[in-house]
Structures are given as C-alpha cells and as structure tokens.
Design a protein around this motif. Structure first.
Motif, PDB file in Angstrom:
ATOM      1  N   ALA A 182       0.874  -1.141   0.118  1.00 33.48           N
ATOM      2  CA  ALA A 182       0.003  -0.050  -0.069  1.00 33.48           C
ATOM      3  C   ALA A 182       0.812   1.187   0.135  1.00 33.48           C
ATOM      4  O   ALA A 182       0.384   2.264  -0.715  1.00 33.48           O
ATOM      5  N   LEU A 183       2.213   1.222   0.569  1.00 31.49           N
ATOM      6  CA  LEU A 183       2.827   2.505   0.948  1.00 31.49           C
ATOM      7  C   LEU A 183       3.711   2.569  -0.545  1.00 31.49           C
ATOM      8  O   LEU A 183       3.796   3.696  -0.988  1.00 31.49           O
ATOM      9  N   GLY A 184       3.976   1.338  -1.122  1.00 33.75           N
ATOM     10  CA  GLY A 184       4.584   1.599  -2.409  1.00 33.75           C
ATOM     11  C   GLY A 184       3.370   1.990  -3.450  1.00 33.75           C
ATOM     12  O   GLY A 184       4.085   2.871  -4.298  1.00 33.75           O
ATOM     13  N   GLY A 185       2.305   1.652  -3.528  1.00 29.92           N
ATOM     14  CA  GLY A 185       1.196   2.490  -4.162  1.00 29.92           C
ATOM     15  C   GLY A 185       1.248   3.880  -3.799  1.00 29.92           C
ATOM     16  O   GLY A 185       0.877   4.718  -4.749  1.00 29.92           O
ATOM     17  N   ALA A 186       1.288   4.224  -2.701  1.00 30.74           N
ATOM     18  CA  ALA A 186       1.150   5.638  -2.206  1.00 30.74           C
ATOM     19  C   ALA A 186       2.360   6.350  -2.839  1.00 30.74           C
ATOM     20  O   ALA A 186       2.170   7.685  -3.369  1.00 30.74           O
ATOM     21  N   ALA A 187       3.508   5.830  -3.076  1.00 30.41           N
ATOM     22  CA  ALA A 187       4.526   6.559  -3.844  1.00 30.41           C
ATOM     23  C   ALA A 187       4.274   6.648  -5.167  1.00 30.41           C
ATOM     24  O   ALA A 187       4.793   7.532  -5.900  1.00 30.41           O
ATOM     25  N   ALA A 188       3.690   5.779  -5.581  1.00 33.88           N
ATOM     26  CA  ALA A 188       3.212   6.029  -7.280  1.00 33.88           C
ATOM     27  C   ALA A 188       1.801   6.672  -7.481  1.00 33.88           C
ATOM     28  O   ALA A 188       1.461   6.613  -8.438  1.00 33.88           O
ATOM     29  N   GLN A 189       1.177   7.258  -6.478  1.00 26.17           N
ATOM     30  CA  GLN A 189       0.051   7.804  -6.717  1.00 26.17           C
ATOM     31  C   GLN A 189      -0.022   8.815  -7.845  1.00 26.17           C
ATOM     32  O   GLN A 189       1.126   9.642  -7.873  1.00 26.17           O
ATOM     33  N   SER A 206       2.149 -11.764 -16.344  1.00 22.55           N
ATOM     34  CA  SER A 206       1.818 -10.260 -16.693  1.00 22.55           C
ATOM     35  C   SER A 206       3.425  -9.684 -17.476  1.00 22.55           C
ATOM     36  O   SER A 206       3.290  -9.064 -18.146  1.00 22.55           O
ATOM     37  N   MET A 207       4.566 -10.160 -16.914  1.00 21.92           N
ATOM     38  CA  MET A 207       5.715  -9.852 -17.670  1.00 21.92           C
ATOM     39  C   MET A 207       5.799 -10.243 -18.909  1.00 21.92           C
ATOM     40  O   MET A 207       6.252  -9.576 -19.946  1.00 21.92           O
ATOM     41  N   ILE A 208       5.306 -11.496 -19.281  1.00 22.41           N
ATOM     42  CA  ILE A 208       5.390 -12.082 -20.500  1.00 22.41           C
ATOM     43  C   ILE A 208       4.357 -11.486 -21.642  1.00 22.41           C
ATOM     44  O   ILE A 208       4.772 -11.118 -22.592  1.00 22.41           O
ATOM     45  N   PHE A 209       3.096 -11.348 -21.074  1.00 18.07           N
ATOM     46  CA  PHE A 209       2.097 -10.648 -21.911  1.00 18.07           C
ATOM     47  C   PHE A 209       2.145  -9.144 -21.943  1.00 18.07           C
ATOM     48  O   PHE A 209       1.853  -8.389 -23.270  1.00 18.07           O
ATOM     49  N   PHE A 210       2.261  -8.410 -20.864  1.00 17.16           N
ATOM     50  CA  PHE A 210       2.542  -7.005 -20.928  1.00 17.16           C
ATOM     51  C   PHE A 210       3.565  -6.167 -20.403  1.00 17.16           C
ATOM     52  O   PHE A 210       3.715  -5.067 -20.450  1.00 17.16           O
ATOM     53  N   GLY A 211       4.850  -7.032 -20.231  1.00 20.51           N
ATOM     54  CA  GLY A 211       5.903  -6.477 -20.032  1.00 20.51           C
ATOM     55  C   GLY A 211       5.859  -5.545 -18.485  1.00 20.51           C
ATOM     56  O   GLY A 211       6.629  -4.871 -18.461  1.00 20.51           O
ATOM     57  N   GLU A 212       5.137  -6.014 -17.679  1.00 19.33           N
ATOM     58  CA  GLU A 212       4.590  -5.430 -16.320  1.00 19.33           C
ATOM     59  C   GLU A 212       5.639  -6.022 -15.156  1.00 19.33           C
ATOM     60  O   GLU A 212       5.743  -7.100 -14.858  1.00 19.33           O
ATOM     61  N   VAL A 213       6.573  -5.059 -14.740  1.00 18.39           N
ATOM     62  CA  VAL A 213       7.612  -5.527 -13.777  1.00 18.39           C
ATOM     63  C   VAL A 213       7.152  -4.686 -12.600  1.00 18.39           C
ATOM     64  O   VAL A 213       7.213  -3.298 -12.788  1.00 18.39           O
ATOM     65  N   PRO A 214       7.042  -5.337 -11.379  1.00 20.47           N
ATOM     66  CA  PRO A 214       6.739  -4.657 -10.324  1.00 20.47           C
ATOM     67  C   PRO A 214       7.675  -3.610  -9.789  1.00 20.47           C
ATOM     68  O   PRO A 214       8.771  -4.219  -9.812  1.00 20.47           O
ATOM     69  N   THR A 215       7.339  -2.501  -8.997  1.00 19.05           N
ATOM     70  CA  THR A 215       8.566  -1.807  -8.346  1.00 19.05           C
ATOM     71  C   THR A 215       9.018  -2.768  -7.366  1.00 19.05           C
ATOM     72  O   THR A 215       8.352  -3.610  -6.818  1.00 19.05           O
ATOM     73  N   TRP A 216      10.479  -2.239  -6.676  1.00 20.31           N
ATOM     74  CA  TRP A 216      11.082  -3.053  -5.578  1.00 20.31           C
ATOM     75  C   TRP A 216      10.040  -3.234  -4.437  1.00 20.31           C
ATOM     76  O   TRP A 216      10.073  -4.228  -3.609  1.00 20.31           O
ATOM     77  N   PRO A 217       9.524  -1.987  -3.833  1.00 22.29           N
ATOM     78  CA  PRO A 217       8.661  -2.043  -2.887  1.00 22.29           C
ATOM     79  C   PRO A 217       7.526  -2.938  -2.775  1.00 22.29           C
ATOM     80  O   PRO A 217       7.142  -3.679  -1.841  1.00 22.29           O
ATOM     81  N   VAL A 218       6.926  -2.965  -3.962  1.00 27.07           N
ATOM     82  CA  VAL A 218       5.932  -3.859  -4.391  1.00 27.07           C
ATOM     83  C   VAL A 218       6.046  -5.229  -4.334  1.00 27.07           C
ATOM     84  O   VAL A 218       5.558  -6.042  -3.570  1.00 27.07           O
ATOM     85  N   ALA A 219       7.369  -5.367  -4.946  1.00 31.40           N
ATOM     86  CA  ALA A 219       7.722  -7.038  -4.888  1.00 31.40           C
ATOM     87  C   ALA A 219       8.200  -7.516  -3.500  1.00 31.40           C
ATOM     88  O   ALA A 219       7.969  -8.429  -3.075  1.00 31.40           O
ATOM     89  N   LEU A 220       8.869  -6.645  -2.649  1.00 29.32           N
ATOM     90  CA  LEU A 220       9.319  -6.869  -1.272  1.00 29.32           C
ATOM     91  C   LEU A 220       8.013  -6.941  -0.366  1.00 29.32           C
ATOM     92  O   LEU A 220       7.841  -7.766   0.306  1.00 29.32           O
ATOM     93  N   GLY A 221       6.952  -6.253  -0.584  1.00 34.28           N
ATOM     94  CA  GLY A 221       5.629  -6.333  -0.015  1.00 34.28           C
ATOM     95  C   GLY A 221       5.153  -7.744  -0.308  1.00 34.28           C
ATOM     96  O   GLY A 221       4.505  -8.521   0.460  1.00 34.28           O
ATOM     97  N   GLY A 222       5.145  -7.984  -1.563  1.00 30.65           N
ATOM     98  CA  GLY A 222       4.466  -9.266  -2.149  1.00 30.65           C
ATOM     99  C   GLY A 222       4.937 -10.517  -1.479  1.00 30.65           C
ATOM    100  O   GLY A 222       4.299 -11.386  -1.154  1.00 30.65           O
ATOM    101  N   VAL A 223       6.441 -10.291  -1.536  1.00 37.05           N
ATOM    102  CA  VAL A 223       7.144 -11.671  -1.012  1.00 37.05           C
ATOM    103  C   VAL A 223       6.696 -11.678   0.756  1.00 37.05           C
ATOM    104  O   VAL A 223       6.687 -12.774   0.944  1.00 37.05           O
ATOM    105  N   THR A 224       6.836 -10.508   1.176  1.00 40.20           N
ATOM    106  CA  THR A 224       6.523 -10.459   2.581  1.00 40.20           C
ATOM    107  C   THR A 224       5.049 -11.143   2.966  1.00 40.20           C
ATOM    108  O   THR A 224       4.969 -11.938   3.962  1.00 40.20           O
ATOM    109  N   THR A 225       4.052 -10.634   1.915  1.00 41.49           N
ATOM    110  CA  THR A 225       2.820 -11.320   2.318  1.00 41.49           C
ATOM    111  C   THR A 225       2.712 -12.439   2.149  1.00 41.49           C
ATOM    112  O   THR A 225       1.933 -13.398   2.835  1.00 41.49           O
ATOM    113  N   LEU A 226       3.466 -13.202   1.080  1.00 44.97           N
ATOM    114  CA  LEU A 226       3.406 -14.628   0.730  1.00 44.97           C
ATOM    115  C   LEU A 226       4.061 -15.236   1.735  1.00 44.97           C
ATOM    116  O   LEU A 226       3.542 -16.465   2.252  1.00 44.97           O
TER     117      LEU A 226
END
Length: 310
Positions: free
Chosen positions: A143-150, A263-283
């Motif tokens: 969520a905070l990573g989203g705030a930075a990209a708002q 998403s990376m294959i179809f749209f070239g969508e790469v998550p930012t590092w805060p989002v990736a960190l948050g996702g790994v922490t969530t999982l």
C-alpha cells in the motif's frame, strides 16, 4: 494401462490456470472492457457452462434441487459478496500492478480468521498469529509502495485499497458459503451462486454504462472463463478428492507469483521493488499462518478421532 495424472501434477496445473486470471482480466480491461462487464460475463459464462453438468450430477446422485428459504437468502448474500469482490478486485487492476493486486486479494485467509472470530467465535491458533502479522506488514508495504506511485486519478494507493476490499468481501463470501454448505450440496450451490451473482451484476450494468465488451476483449474473456474458472477451479475441486485442503491452500500461495510471470510475458509489467518486497513478505506471512493453522486443525481432528474411539 492408462495412468492417471498425479494429484500434485493436477494441483500444479490448476495453480498455473488460476494465476492466469489476473493477466486475462487486465488484458480485457486494456482492450476497453469495463470492470462490471468483465465480472458479469465471467459469472454468466461460468454458470451456464457448469449448469448442465451440475444438474446431471444432482439427478445421478438424487440430490434435492429445491432451495429452502434460508438457503436461498444465504445464497443471495454469498452472491452479493462475490459480486462485490469481483467489482473491487477487477477495478483495482486498472490502477495497480497485477502482482500487487493479486498478492493483496490473496490475504483473504486473514480476513476469514478475523470475521470468523467476530461472527462465530472461531479462534486463531497463537502460533499462527506471527504469520498473520507478517502478511499484514507485507500488505502495508504494498500500500505504501502504491502511495509513492500515486497519480492524479487516485493512483495505485486507491487501487491497492480496492484489492484489500476485495479480499474482505471474498472472506465474507467464503464464510457465508460455509454456512450454506452445511445443508446444501455443492452441485446445487455452485451453479446457483454463479447465476445469482451474474443476475446481481446485470442489475448494476445500466448504472455502469451498460455492457462494455469490445470484440478485442473476447479472447481474454475466453481465456479467463475456460482457463481460470473451468480448468483452474474445476481441477482444484477434482484434486481435493486426492489431496488435502491444506495442500491446495499452500499451492494457491503461488498465484501472485504466477500472475507476475504471466504479466511480464504478456504486458511487460514489472513490479517496483517496494511492491515486490511487500508481495514476498505477504506470501511468506500467509505461508506461516496457513502452516500453523492447518497443523492445529490436524491435531484437533486427531484428538477428536481418539476420543470417539474410546
């Protein structure tokens, strides 16, 4: 002699198909479809495709098809929660990365535990609490990573909050479904749920500008319905006769990772590092939570069996 596919191979295949969901929805949205239209077409198509098979199963097993008043009310409530889940989650995909959205909506087990405690007095095992807190920390990082990209339209922060709302609504849906399934067979409940959800979404279509589904979005919708709903959820249902629900719960933790890869294959969508960190922490947090919660349930079942044998 023809060998049946192993249960684990079926589970792995189903995870790949379920992971397909987020990217297919995003593809339909990018092609111009509205979130409401995507949710409506998905539920209507899945309900119509499953209806003949489920009715045949009901006749074969001599199951009563008619719903009681209580079952009808609860099914309508479960459909309302499911419709709300799809609207919030699909809308979130318009403003945030697929990985972030799927990782956040996968926190639904935590909200199942919270709502189960508030409504039914279900107790979460103490050893599972650290995992829950870690998963919530991961969600906060996203969520905070989203705030930075708002941006000026509400940005990723608003979209991430919508994904969390989708997790809450899905938790409410699962808890309502749990009550219904105490008396209603899945063969009756599933098509009734999907068609009731489609009916509710159809009532909302005029408020959302009508059915907005360009031809370019139809291949994505076909992939969503056939790949994710039928080959994903249906295969999970079949695999549950050969593996435990615990295995399926852990396997679903791979859904955000699969969604990110697609998403990376179809749209070239790469998550930012805060989002990736948050996702790994969530999982990681969800993995710990489900591990200890499932272990506690297994121990309780074993104790119950011993007591019955005495």
């Amino acid at each position: 002699m023809k060998r049946k596919p192993s249960a684990m191979a079926l589970v792995a295949f189903a995870v790949c198909m379920v992971s397909y969901s987020g990217p297919m929805v995003k593809g339909a949205l990018n092609a111009g479809a509205s979130p409401l239209s995507v949710a409506f077409v998905r539920m209507l198509a899945a309900g119509l495709l499953l209806f003949p098979y489920e009715i045949r199963q009901c006749v074969k097993q001599r199951l009563p098809i008619r719903l009681s008043r209580r079952e009808a009310v609860l099914t309508a409530l479960a459909a309302a929660f499911l419709a709300g889940h799809y609207l919030t989650w699909i809308t979130s995909l318009k403003g945030t990365s697929t990985f972030a959205s799927v990782a956040l909506v996968c926190t639904q087990p935590l909200f199942v535990a919270l709502l189960g405690y508030l409504l039914f007095g279900d107790v979460t095992p103490r050893r599972a609490v650290p995992g829950a807190l870690l998963a919530l920390l991961g969600a906060a990082i996203i969520a905070l990573g989203g705030a930075a990209a708002q941006d000026g339209e509400g940005g990723a922060l608003g979209a991430n909050l919508l994904a969390l709302a989708g997790a809450v609504l899905m938790a409410a849906h699962w808890l309502t479904g749990r009550e219904i399934r105490r008396s209603l067979a899945a063969e009756v409940y599933t098509p009734a749920l999907y068609l009731a959800t489609a009916a509710l979404l159809a009532l909302l279509l005029p408020l959302g500008g009508g059915l907005i589904m360009p031809l370019e979005a139809l291949p994505y919708m076909a992939g969503l319905v056939v790949g994710s709903t039928l080959l994903g959820h249906a295969v999970f249902a079949y695999a549950l006769s050969r593996v435990s629900a615990q295995v399926v719960s852990f396997a679903l933790l791979g859904e955000p990772v699969g969604a990110m890869v697609f998403s990376m294959i179809f749209f070239g969508e790469v998550p930012t590092w805060p989002v990736a960190l948050g996702g790994v922490t969530t999982l990681l947090g969800l993995g710990l939570y489900l591990a200890f919660a499932a272990r506690e349930e297994t121990q309780e079942e074993a104790q119950t069996c011993k007591a019955m044998k005495r």
